[in-house]
Scaffold this motif. Structure first.
Motif, PDB file in Angstrom:
ATOM      1  N   PHE A   4       0.826  -1.209   0.000  1.00  0.00           N
ATOM      2  CA  PHE A   4       0.000   0.000   0.000  1.00  0.00           C
ATOM      3  C   PHE A   4       0.861   1.260   0.000  1.00  0.00           C
ATOM      4  O   PHE A   4       0.604   2.193  -0.753  1.00  0.00           O
ATOM      5  N   SER A   5       1.885   1.283   0.826  1.00  0.00           N
ATOM      6  CA  SER A   5       2.737   2.486   0.864  1.00  0.00           C
ATOM      7  C   SER A   5       3.549   2.609  -0.427  1.00  0.00           C
ATOM      8  O   SER A   5       3.824   3.718  -0.872  1.00  0.00           O
ATOM      9  N   ASP A   6       3.914   1.469  -1.031  1.00  0.00           N
ATOM     10  CA  ASP A   6       4.587   1.519  -2.327  1.00  0.00           C
ATOM     11  C   ASP A   6       3.671   2.139  -3.385  1.00  0.00           C
ATOM     12  O   ASP A   6       4.104   2.988  -4.172  1.00  0.00           O
ATOM     13  N   ALA A   7       2.423   1.695  -3.409  1.00  0.00           N
ATOM     14  CA  ALA A   7       1.468   2.225  -4.388  1.00  0.00           C
ATOM     15  C   ALA A   7       1.229   3.716  -4.154  1.00  0.00           C
ATOM     16  O   ALA A   7       1.168   4.499  -5.107  1.00  0.00           O
ATOM     17  N   LEU A   8       1.107   4.124  -2.894  1.00  0.00           N
ATOM     18  CA  LEU A   8       0.916   5.539  -2.589  1.00  0.00           C
ATOM     19  C   LEU A   8       2.132   6.356  -3.003  1.00  0.00           C
ATOM     20  O   LEU A   8       2.006   7.478  -3.500  1.00  0.00           O
ATOM     21  N   SER A   9       3.310   5.790  -2.827  1.00  0.00           N
ATOM     22  CA  SER A   9       4.541   6.475  -3.202  1.00  0.00           C
ATOM     23  C   SER A   9       4.629   6.678  -4.720  1.00  0.00           C
ATOM     24  O   SER A   9       5.004   7.749  -5.188  1.00  0.00           O
ATOM     25  N   VAL A  10       4.274   5.645  -5.475  1.00  0.00           N
ATOM     26  CA  VAL A  10       4.329   5.736  -6.937  1.00  0.00           C
ATOM     27  C   VAL A  10       3.310   6.751  -7.448  1.00  0.00           C
ATOM     28  O   VAL A  10       3.628   7.598  -8.293  1.00  0.00           O
ATOM     29  N   THR A  11       2.079   6.691  -6.933  1.00  0.00           N
ATOM     30  CA  THR A  11       1.063   7.625  -7.413  1.00  0.00           C
ATOM     31  C   THR A  11       1.369   9.061  -6.987  1.00  0.00           C
ATOM     32  O   THR A  11       1.120   9.992  -7.752  1.00  0.00           O
ATOM     33  N   SER A  12       1.936   9.244  -5.806  1.00  0.00           N
ATOM     34  CA  SER A  12       2.258  10.613  -5.391  1.00  0.00           C
ATOM     35  C   SER A  12       3.393  11.188  -6.239  1.00  0.00           C
ATOM     36  O   SER A  12       3.407  12.383  -6.535  1.00  0.00           O
ATOM     37  N   SER A  13       4.326  10.344  -6.671  1.00  0.00           N
ATOM     38  CA  SER A  13       5.385  10.849  -7.559  1.00  0.00           C
ATOM     39  C   SER A  13       4.786  11.266  -8.904  1.00  0.00           C
ATOM     40  O   SER A  13       5.201  12.266  -9.487  1.00  0.00           O
ATOM     41  N   GLY A  14       3.792  10.514  -9.377  1.00  0.00           N
ATOM     42  CA  GLY A  14       3.102  10.892 -10.613  1.00  0.00           C
ATOM     43  C   GLY A  14       2.335  12.190 -10.462  1.00  0.00           C
ATOM     44  O   GLY A  14       2.315  13.022 -11.367  1.00  0.00           O
ATOM     45  N   LEU A  15       1.703  12.383  -9.300  1.00  0.00           N
ATOM     46  CA  LEU A  15       0.979  13.629  -9.045  1.00  0.00           C
ATOM     47  C   LEU A  15       1.928  14.825  -9.056  1.00  0.00           C
ATOM     48  O   LEU A  15       1.628  15.864  -9.657  1.00  0.00           O
ATOM     49  N   SER A  41       9.770  23.084 -21.946  1.00  0.00           N
ATOM     50  CA  SER A  41       9.242  21.722 -21.825  1.00  0.00           C
ATOM     51  C   SER A  41       9.951  21.049 -20.660  1.00  0.00           C
ATOM     52  O   SER A  41      11.056  21.428 -20.282  1.00  0.00           O
ATOM     53  N   ILE A  42       9.279  20.051 -20.108  1.00  0.00           N
ATOM     54  CA  ILE A  42       9.833  19.354 -18.944  1.00  0.00           C
ATOM     55  C   ILE A  42       9.672  17.854 -19.162  1.00  0.00           C
ATOM     56  O   ILE A  42       8.564  17.356 -19.347  1.00  0.00           O
ATOM     57  N   PRO A  43      10.766  17.116 -19.180  1.00  0.00           N
ATOM     58  CA  PRO A  43      10.677  15.664 -19.375  1.00  0.00           C
ATOM     59  C   PRO A  43      10.443  14.947 -18.045  1.00  0.00           C
ATOM     60  O   PRO A  43      10.689  15.509 -16.974  1.00  0.00           O
ATOM     61  N   PHE A  44       9.975  13.726 -18.127  1.00  0.00           N
ATOM     62  CA  PHE A  44       9.842  12.884 -16.945  1.00  0.00           C
ATOM     63  C   PHE A  44      10.977  11.875 -16.954  1.00  0.00           C
ATOM     64  O   PHE A  44      11.352  11.357 -18.001  1.00  0.00           O
ATOM     65  N   GLU A  45      11.512  11.617 -15.774  1.00  0.00           N
ATOM     66  CA  GLU A  45      12.600  10.667 -15.631  1.00  0.00           C
ATOM     67  C   GLU A  45      12.297   9.736 -14.478  1.00  0.00           C
ATOM     68  O   GLU A  45      11.526  10.080 -13.585  1.00  0.00           O
ATOM     69  N   LEU A  46      12.917   8.566 -14.496  1.00  0.00           N
ATOM     70  CA  LEU A  46      12.805   7.682 -13.343  1.00  0.00           C
ATOM     71  C   LEU A  46      13.519   8.330 -12.174  1.00  0.00           C
ATOM     72  O   LEU A  46      14.587   8.928 -12.347  1.00  0.00           O
ATOM     73  N   GLU A  47      12.930   8.230 -11.014  1.00  0.00           N
ATOM     74  CA  GLU A  47      13.526   8.831  -9.825  1.00  0.00           C
ATOM     75  C   GLU A  47      14.889   8.202  -9.564  1.00  0.00           C
ATOM     76  O   GLU A  47      15.046   6.990  -9.620  1.00  0.00           O
ATOM     77  N   ARG A  48      15.869   9.011  -9.255  1.00  0.00           N
ATOM     78  CA  ARG A  48      17.241   8.520  -9.092  1.00  0.00           C
ATOM     79  C   ARG A  48      17.399   7.620  -7.871  1.00  0.00           C
ATOM     80  O   ARG A  48      18.140   6.665  -7.900  1.00  0.00           O
ATOM     81  N   ASN A  49      16.705   7.914  -6.784  1.00  0.00           N
ATOM     82  CA  ASN A  49      16.854   7.135  -5.556  1.00  0.00           C
ATOM     83  C   ASN A  49      15.863   5.977  -5.473  1.00  0.00           C
ATOM     84  O   ASN A  49      15.753   5.330  -4.443  1.00  0.00           O
ATOM     85  N   SER A  50      15.141   5.739  -6.535  1.00  0.00           N
ATOM     86  CA  SER A  50      14.112   4.707  -6.541  1.00  0.00           C
ATOM     87  C   SER A  50      14.760   3.317  -6.519  1.00  0.00           C
ATOM     88  O   SER A  50      15.745   3.058  -7.195  1.00  0.00           O
ATOM     89  N   THR A  51      14.172   2.440  -5.734  1.00  0.00           N
ATOM     90  CA  THR A  51      14.671   1.067  -5.678  1.00  0.00           C
ATOM     91  C   THR A  51      14.095   0.302  -6.856  1.00  0.00           C
ATOM     92  O   THR A  51      14.497   0.513  -7.978  1.00  0.00           O
ATOM     93  N   SER A  52      13.160  -0.579  -6.614  1.00  0.00           N
ATOM     94  CA  SER A  52      12.564  -1.331  -7.710  1.00  0.00           C
ATOM     95  C   SER A  52      11.243  -0.712  -8.157  1.00  0.00           C
ATOM     96  O   SER A  52      10.638  -1.189  -9.109  1.00  0.00           O
ATOM     97  N   LEU A  53      10.813   0.352  -7.496  1.00  0.00           N
ATOM     98  CA  LEU A  53       9.560   1.008  -7.859  1.00  0.00           C
ATOM     99  C   LEU A  53       9.767   1.945  -9.042  1.00  0.00           C
ATOM    100  O   LEU A  53      10.836   2.517  -9.207  1.00  0.00           O
ATOM    101  N   ALA A  54       8.746   2.093  -9.834  1.00  0.00           N
ATOM    102  CA  ALA A  54       8.820   2.960 -11.017  1.00  0.00           C
ATOM    103  C   ALA A  54       8.307   4.355 -10.689  1.00  0.00           C
ATOM    104  O   ALA A  54       7.337   4.824 -11.272  1.00  0.00           O
TER     105      ALA A  54
END
Length: 129
Positions: A4-15, A41-54
């Motif tokens: 649940f906290s992983d899902a909240l973390s991923v969606t909050s990064s998208g927000l 323009s602003i690109p999206f990138e994978l978070e640098r400190n992200s473990t296995s989460l996208a």
């Protein structure tokens, strides 16, 4: 971390990323008639400190390299001796489309955030019984 906290973390990064995108788009729209303004323009990138989460994050803002529009208006204070000045390279149609896409993506992330929160609350209620 729990699922649940992983899902909240991923969606909050998208927000956060979509909110940054909307901010850049709104700056472009506000400056559509500003002489010499270059579209951002602003690109999206994978978070640098992200473990296995996208998780995503907004990258560095960049300026559009396309040529600025040359506008003929001899009465404009920025006009050169030939009566031309450089306008902006912002296309309002593209900015409106980008704003809609960012808004819909933001809403989708918000819905996922809310669904995850509701599922977490439901699980806690079941565990209390």
């Amino acid at each position: 971390m729990s699922a649940f906290s992983d899902a909240l973390s991923v969606t909050s990064s998208g927000l956060k990323a979509q909110a940054n995108r909307l901010r850049v788009v709104s700056e472009n729209i506000a400056n559509v008639d500003t002489p010499g303004y270059r579209r951002k323009s602003i690109p999206f990138e994978l978070e640098r400190n992200s473990t296995s989460l996208a998780r995503v994050e907004a990258g560095q803002v960049s300026l559009d390299k396309r040529e600025l529009e040359r506008i003929h208006d001899p009465s404009h204070p920025m006009a050169d001796e030939s009566g031309h000045y450089e306008g902006s390279n912002v296309n309002l149609i593209i900015e409106i489309a980008d704003a809609r896409e960012a808004q819909r993506s933001y809403e989708a992330n918000l819905k996922m955030f809310d669904q995850t929160r509701q599922m977490s609350t439901g699980l806690m209620d079941l565990l209390r019984r």
